[in-house]
Write an enzyme that holds these catalytic residues in place. Structure first.
Site, PDB file in Angstrom:
ATOM      1  N   GLY A  43      44.497   8.747  31.878  1.00 38.31           N
ATOM      2  CA  GLY A  43      43.477   8.196  31.314  1.00 38.31           C
ATOM      3  C   GLY A  43      42.136   8.831  31.138  1.00 38.31           C
ATOM      4  O   GLY A  43      41.479   8.914  29.969  1.00 38.31           O
ATOM      5  N   CYS A  44      41.859   9.808  32.116  1.00 37.89           N
ATOM      6  CA  CYS A  44      40.572  10.539  31.794  1.00 37.89           C
ATOM      7  C   CYS A  44      40.787  11.778  30.694  1.00 37.89           C
ATOM      8  O   CYS A  44      39.783  11.970  30.143  1.00 37.89           O
ATOM      9  CB  CYS A  44      40.127  11.135  33.472  1.00 37.89           C
ATOM     10  SG  CYS A  44      39.886   9.943  34.484  1.00 37.89           S
ATOM     11  N   THR A  45      41.942  12.399  30.578  1.00 39.84           N
ATOM     12  CA  THR A  45      42.018  13.276  29.613  1.00 39.84           C
ATOM     13  C   THR A  45      42.161  12.443  28.348  1.00 39.84           C
ATOM     14  O   THR A  45      41.406  12.959  27.502  1.00 39.84           O
ATOM     15  CB  THR A  45      43.708  13.906  29.972  1.00 39.84           C
ATOM     16  OG1 THR A  45      43.636  14.755  31.156  1.00 39.84           O
ATOM     17  CG2 THR A  45      43.913  14.718  28.805  1.00 39.84           C
ATOM     18  N   ALA A  48      38.546  11.862  27.369  1.00 40.67           N
ATOM     19  CA  ALA A  48      37.723  13.213  26.971  1.00 40.67           C
ATOM     20  C   ALA A  48      38.373  13.746  25.732  1.00 40.67           C
ATOM     21  O   ALA A  48      37.161  14.322  24.849  1.00 40.67           O
ATOM     22  CB  ALA A  48      37.895  14.236  28.028  1.00 40.67           C
TER      23      ALA A  48
END
Length: 153
Positions: A43-45, A48
């Site tokens: 999710g964080c990738t 970003a």
């Protein structure tokens, strides 16, 4: 909890590339300050990458995108290189900034409670005033929604 219309708490923290980044030094640009749990997770990738893909649009609208997690600046460098990211990433290893923005919260997974970063985004105008807040962000479509808010400033 940071509310719309209040002055955004300033900070100076280590960022990717070995530099320091201060919120107040970015004025008069608008700043999209997004908090995320951990580098190089799915999710964080995605978040970003989405902000990176819209980076030229954010820049054209006069805004800089800055991500914040507890990961070290060195880990941020690896995350940026691995995914060709175009956003600034700052390191809040002691959680001070996360606490001041109200995103260091109790979470639970598989019945266990722990402290972690709530995925949240703050839109800060060129005078340092919070103009929009998104808590408990769902990643799909979020970067585009934030861009629309930046363009409406």
């Amino acid at each position: 909890m940071i509310e719309i219309g209040t002055q955004a708490p300033d900070f100076t923290l280590p960022r990717d590339g070995g530099e320091m980044l201060s919120l107040s030094a970015l004025r008069p640009k608008a700043v999209v300050l997004y908090f995320y749990p951990k580098d190089d997770t799915s999710g964080c990738t995605r978040e970003a990458v989405d902000f990176t893909e819209l980076g030229p649009d954010f820049a054209a609208a006069g805004a800089m995108v800055v991500g914040v997690s507890k990961d070290s600046a060195t880990k941020h460098d690896k995350f940026i290189a691995k995914h060709a990211l175009g956003v600034a990433l700052v390191s809040d290893e002691d959680s001070d900034l996360c606490e001041r923005y109200g995103v260091w919260v109790e979470k639970s997974m598989y019945g266990k409670s722990y402290m972690g970063i709530e995925r949240a985004t703050f839109l800060i105008d060129g005078a340092g005033v919070v103009r929009a807040v998104w808590h408990k962000v769902k990643v799909p479509g979020h970067a585009a929604e934030v861009l629309a808010a930046v363009k409406a400033l």
